[in-house]
Write a protein that holds these residues in place. Structure first.
Motif, PDB file in Angstrom:
ATOM      1  N   PHE A  14      50.702  28.029  49.371  1.00 58.12           N
ATOM      2  CA  PHE A  14      50.341  29.458  49.425  1.00 58.12           C
ATOM      3  C   PHE A  14      51.631  30.345  49.438  1.00 58.12           C
ATOM      4  CE2 PHE A  14      51.633  28.027  53.556  1.00 58.12           C
ATOM      5  CZ  PHE A  14      52.063  29.114  54.342  1.00 58.12           C
ATOM      6  N   GLY A  15      51.450  31.577  49.267  1.00 54.84           N
ATOM      7  CA  GLY A  15      52.692  32.587  48.987  1.00 54.84           C
ATOM      8  C   GLY A  15      53.192  32.444  47.666  1.00 54.84           C
ATOM      9  N   ASP A  24      54.537  49.313  29.304  1.00 55.82           N
ATOM     10  CA  ASP A  24      53.276  49.792  30.032  1.00 55.82           C
ATOM     11  C   ASP A  24      52.068  49.231  29.542  1.00 55.82           C
ATOM     12  OD1 ASP A  24      51.308  51.339  31.463  1.00 55.82           O
ATOM     13  OD2 ASP A  24      52.227  53.270  31.466  1.00 55.82           O
ATOM     14  N   SER A  41      43.172  31.158  54.264  1.00 59.50           N
ATOM     15  CA  SER A  41      43.527  31.719  52.900  1.00 59.50           C
ATOM     16  C   SER A  41      45.055  30.998  52.827  1.00 59.50           C
ATOM     17  CB  SER A  41      43.826  33.317  53.372  1.00 59.50           C
ATOM     18  OG  SER A  41      44.526  33.378  54.297  1.00 59.50           O
ATOM     19  N   GLN A  81      49.488  30.317  41.855  1.00 58.50           N
ATOM     20  CA  GLN A  81      48.038  30.151  41.693  1.00 58.50           C
ATOM     21  C   GLN A  81      47.345  30.571  40.569  1.00 58.50           C
ATOM     22  OE1 GLN A  81      49.586  31.912  44.111  1.00 58.50           O
ATOM     23  NE2 GLN A  81      49.457  30.821  46.213  1.00 58.50           N
ATOM     24  N   HIS A  82      47.856  31.785  40.024  1.00 58.90           N
ATOM     25  CA  HIS A  82      47.140  32.263  38.628  1.00 58.90           C
ATOM     26  C   HIS A  82      47.650  31.483  37.496  1.00 58.90           C
ATOM     27  CE1 HIS A  82      45.306  34.970  36.017  1.00 58.90           C
ATOM     28  NE2 HIS A  82      46.528  34.995  35.204  1.00 58.90           N
ATOM     29  N   ILE A  89      52.238  41.152  29.115  1.00 57.99           N
ATOM     30  CA  ILE A  89      52.581  42.555  29.036  1.00 57.99           C
ATOM     31  C   ILE A  89      53.016  43.058  30.373  1.00 57.99           C
ATOM     32  CG2 ILE A  89      52.201  44.946  28.433  1.00 57.99           C
ATOM     33  CD1 ILE A  89      49.877  43.550  26.667  1.00 57.99           C
ATOM     34  N   ILE A 138      40.709  33.902  37.274  1.00 63.46           N
ATOM     35  CA  ILE A 138      41.366  33.022  36.726  1.00 63.46           C
ATOM     36  C   ILE A 138      42.492  32.177  37.789  1.00 63.46           C
ATOM     37  CG2 ILE A 138      42.821  32.146  34.779  1.00 63.46           C
ATOM     38  CD1 ILE A 138      40.415  33.591  33.840  1.00 63.46           C
ATOM     39  N   GLY A 139      42.531  31.233  38.005  1.00 59.51           N
ATOM     40  CA  GLY A 139      43.530  30.385  38.655  1.00 59.51           C
ATOM     41  C   GLY A 139      43.113  29.412  39.734  1.00 59.51           C
ATOM     42  N   ALA A 191      59.543  40.242  35.662  1.00 61.32           N
ATOM     43  CA  ALA A 191      58.240  39.351  36.216  1.00 61.32           C
ATOM     44  C   ALA A 191      58.050  37.913  35.821  1.00 61.32           C
ATOM     45  CB  ALA A 191      57.082  40.125  35.598  1.00 61.32           C
ATOM     46  N   LYS A 214      49.034  49.902  30.174  1.00 59.91           N
ATOM     47  CA  LYS A 214      48.136  50.923  30.304  1.00 59.91           C
ATOM     48  C   LYS A 214      48.219  51.506  28.952  1.00 59.91           C
ATOM     49  CE  LYS A 214      48.541  51.747  35.206  1.00 59.91           C
ATOM     50  NZ  LYS A 214      48.880  52.753  36.178  1.00 59.91           N
ATOM     51  N   THR A 244      42.921  38.683  37.875  1.00 58.83           N
ATOM     52  CA  THR A 244      43.708  37.924  38.980  1.00 58.83           C
ATOM     53  C   THR A 244      42.781  38.008  40.298  1.00 58.83           C
ATOM     54  OG1 THR A 244      44.990  39.750  39.574  1.00 58.83           O
ATOM     55  CG2 THR A 244      45.973  38.401  37.995  1.00 58.83           C
ATOM     56  N   ARG A 245      43.388  37.268  41.408  1.00 60.32           N
ATOM     57  CA  ARG A 245      42.532  37.450  42.745  1.00 60.32           C
ATOM     58  C   ARG A 245      42.897  38.691  43.398  1.00 60.32           C
ATOM     59  NH1 ARG A 245      43.104  33.312  47.809  1.00 60.32           N
ATOM     60  NH2 ARG A 245      44.403  34.604  48.767  1.00 60.32           N
ATOM     61  N   ASP A 258      57.756  45.299  34.551  1.00 56.84           N
ATOM     62  CA  ASP A 258      58.940  44.731  34.980  1.00 56.84           C
ATOM     63  C   ASP A 258      59.665  43.431  34.307  1.00 56.84           C
ATOM     64  OD1 ASP A 258      61.006  43.494  36.356  1.00 56.84           O
ATOM     65  OD2 ASP A 258      59.338  42.962  38.253  1.00 56.84           O
ATOM     66  N   GLY A 303      49.510  43.550  33.184  1.00 60.46           N
ATOM     67  CA  GLY A 303      49.936  43.704  34.364  1.00 60.46           C
ATOM     68  C   GLY A 303      49.549  42.637  35.388  1.00 60.46           C
TER      69      GLY A 303
END
Ligand SMILES: Cc1cc2nc3c(=O)[nH]c(=O)nc-3n(C[C@H](O)[C@H](O)[C@H](O)COP(=O)(O)OP(=O)(O)OC[C@H]3O[C@@H](n4cnc5c(N)ncnc54)[C@H](O)[C@@H]3O)c2cc1C
Lengths: 335, 261
Positions: free
Chosen positions: A146-147, A323, B122, A290-291, A304, A268-269, A310, A325, A253-254, A307, A284
């Motif tokens: 986790f995390g 961006d 979780s 996890q993903h 895309i 997805i993940g 990322a 969007k 994503t979650r 940052d 984004g």
């Protein structure tokens, strides 16, 4: 002779579900690794439970690398009965490793069986390997922790060493048919136990399964991350509509699910669906482990993100610092 | 009816921090009650409203700090709270955790009728503990429950939501259910509730009181062990796209077989 056992999950027509073949092929590869590491000879064994087993499925199991298929004969299919009978079989015929599909039923059987056998169980592995530790073969099961950033490799002190794996993590390879194959019908002492659970009524939610099936088989998947969040414009819907228009599938994503923007059927993940399309494009998405564990088998990955540092870019073939969007809006014009 | 609710304190995953050495920065970590366990608690409160003479026992295994979530459970209306806490429990995997919890239930709530847990925690998301507890207690279990239709002293009828179907299931008690949805607003305890709850002392039990040898629990007793934790490294070298982003994406889509108008 050592063996690796796979729980063969079957549907109502006694047909083996695809995820079991994925596990068989992985187990077959593991048996080769074991041989290279210390000369151990392993075979792959599949166990199904019920009254019958589909003939075509049995052949597919052999082709995927199974040397032995076992059908444990029993009247009904309650989880407790399945686990008890598998426990009896495995007590009489011990296995070194047992793998289960991390499906609804696979998880239940795995949890119950491993508790009965008093052994450990590692959930939702994304990699399995054999290693030598103090000259002993150990199943090294890797799962995200986790995390979001760390992976953990977990070993079992006891046999059988057990793990569950989601659909789509490994690939079935039907060219691995072993020379010697056999089929065993096993009669346990327990044929029936008083059922404390009764199914009164069941509605099939076809639609949902469709979304997941489509994603699992998709050639192109466009994934929306929380970075598309916008106070004024619904970019999630824009991307979903665009995906539909070009015949691609849409995923999220979650964090998008947690924020109630989209149903978890599209997630997805690790705790969603695993996909392996020819082309994955994220809009984004930060790239949490996890993903990643659910999409890393994609053939081409384009990301895309605004940052440039990322995490998603570490896994990408094409890095687009921009961006997302704006790109969505421009894509709408292109098409 | 005696109801047991199992709850867990989890790190607030949206606020996790890491130390430079790849360890969880526990000192700066916030904790909260696992959100599915809030649903489990609310189902118990719901049943208590419907069936007279119901009592709720909230059980949690964790460090002393986990008293926070047990106080929350008491404030919501649980009648009794049990904390299973011992340094020796630290690092227990799912099997050992299930052994500790099931033994506590056998010992301190032997006349339980229903155990309610959340679908998953979780922080680990293994979903193994509810079924392992049910197996150790040798009772029936239904996971992914999204509604309770009927309940009386000997049976319960629940609605289950799984991947491909929605099922009505009846269970003979004692049994365990794990819940994935709660369709009403959660109870929000008020100041008065917390004041009332203060009179209700949390019972704390350690390995000794549960008759575990220290070698049977925690890291030593667990059948699984973490061999290594690592940050995955990838050798992929991404091609950075510098110009005409949308055109690039569009071309990529077309060369991979996207539909063209
Ligand atoms: C046990 C467990 C299981 C989990 N299972 C899953 C799972 O199955 N699937 C899953 O996805 N997650 C899962 N998670 C959650 C995961 O850890 C992350 O929290 C989640 O994937 C983050 O989603 P995100 O990338 O959409 O959001 P964020 O992490 O918030 O990232 C948003 C990204 O968008 C970028 N961005 C912002 N604005 C723009 C813009 N205008 N244009 C372009 N980029 C922009 C930001 O730079 C950032 O990188 C799980 C977590 C746990 C603990």
């Amino acid at each position: 002779m050592n063996k690796i056992t796979i729980f063969l999950e079957t549907n109502r027509q006694n047909v083996i579900e695809d995820v079991s073949f994925e596990l068989i092929s992985k187990a077959y590869a593991l048996s080769k690794t074991a041989h290279e590491l210390n000369g151990a000879d392993f075979i792959v064994e599949g166990i199904a439970l019920g009254q019958n087993l589909d003939k075509v499925s049995i052949e597919k199991a052999y082709n995927a690398g199974c040397s032995r298929v076992v059908l444990i004969k029993q009247q009904d299919n309650s989880d407790i009965l399945c686990a008890k009978n598998m426990a009896q079989y495995l007590n009489e015929n011990p296995s070194y490793v047992v793998l289960f599909p991390a499906t609804y039923f696979g998880r239940i059987i795995a949890s119950r069986l491993c508790t009965m056998l008093d052994t450990g169980l590692v959930a939702d592995c994304i990699e399995l390997d054999f290693i030598l530790k103090n000259n002993e073969l150990k199943l090294a099961s890797t799962r995200p922790t986790f995390g979001s950033e760390l992976m953990a490799t977990i070993l079992s002190k006891k046999n059988p060493q057990c793990a569950t794996v989601r659909k789509g993590i490994f690939r079935a390879d039907f060219t691995k048919r072993p020379e010697n194959i056999d089929f065993i019908e096993y009669k346990s002492d327990l044929d029936y136990i008083e059922n404390r659970i009764k199914f009164l009524n069941s509605i099939m939610a076809d639609n949902k399964e469709n979304i997941k099936e489509k994603l699992a088989k998709a050639k192109i998947v466009l994934v929306a991350g929380f970075g598309l969040m916008d106070a004024k414009v619904d970019y999630f819907k824009k991307l979903k509509d665009f995906a539909k228009k070009i015949g691609a599938e849409f995923g999220v994503t979650r964090k998008v699910v947690d924020n109630k923007i989209c149903s978890n059927d599209y997630q997805i993940g690790q705790t969603g669906i695993s996909i392996n399309p020819d082309l994955y494009i994220s809009f984004g998405v930060s790239g949490a482990i996890q993903h990643i564990s659910g999409m890393k088998n994609s053939k081409k990955i384009a990301a895309i993100n605004i940052d440039e540092n990322a995490d998603i870019f570490k896994y990408a073939d094409y890095k687009i610092v921009s961006d997302a969007k704006k790109i969505i809006e421009e894509l709408e014009i292109y098409k | 009816m005696k109801i047991v609710v199992c709850i867990k304190q989890v790190p607030d995953v949206d606020n996790i921090k890491w130390t430079k050495e790849n360890n969880l920065d526990r000192a700066n970590m916030l904790s909260k009650i696992n959100s599915y366990d809030v649903m489990a608690l609310n189902y118990a409160l719901e049943i208590k409203k419907r069936l007279n003479n119901s009592t709720i026992t909230a059980i949690s295994m964790g460090p002393n700090q986990a008293q926070d979530i047990l106080n929350y459970a008491l404030a919501c209306g649980a009648d009794e709270a049990i904390l299973l806490s011992d340094r020796a429990f630290g690092g227990s995997d799912t099997l050992i955790t299930s052994k500790i919890i099931s033994r506590a239930i056998e010992k301190y709530v032997p006349d339980y009728k229903l155990i309610i847990t959340g679908k998953l925690a979780s922080d680990g998301d293994t979903r193994q503990v509810p079924l392992a507890v049910a197996t150790l207690l040798d009772i029936a279990a239904v996971v992914d429950v999204c509604d309770i239709k009927n309940i009386n002293d000997s049976s319960i009828e629940v609605v289950q939501k799984v991947e491909d179907s929605i099922n009505d299931i009846s269970l003979i008690l004692p049994a365990l259910i794990s819940v994935c949805e709660f369709n009403k607003p959660n109870y929000v305890p008020k100041i008065d509730d917390y004041i009332r709850a203060q009179n209700n002392k949390i019972k704390i039990y350690d390995a000794n009181s549960l008759e575990f040898d220290k070698s049977e629990v925690g890291i030593i007793g667990s059948p699984t062990m973490v061999y290594r934790a690592f940050r995955p490294e990838f050798t992929k070298e991404a091609v950075e796209v510098k110009l005409d982003f949308a055109k690039f994406v569009s071309d990529l889509l077309l060369t991979n077989g996207a539909k063209h108008e």
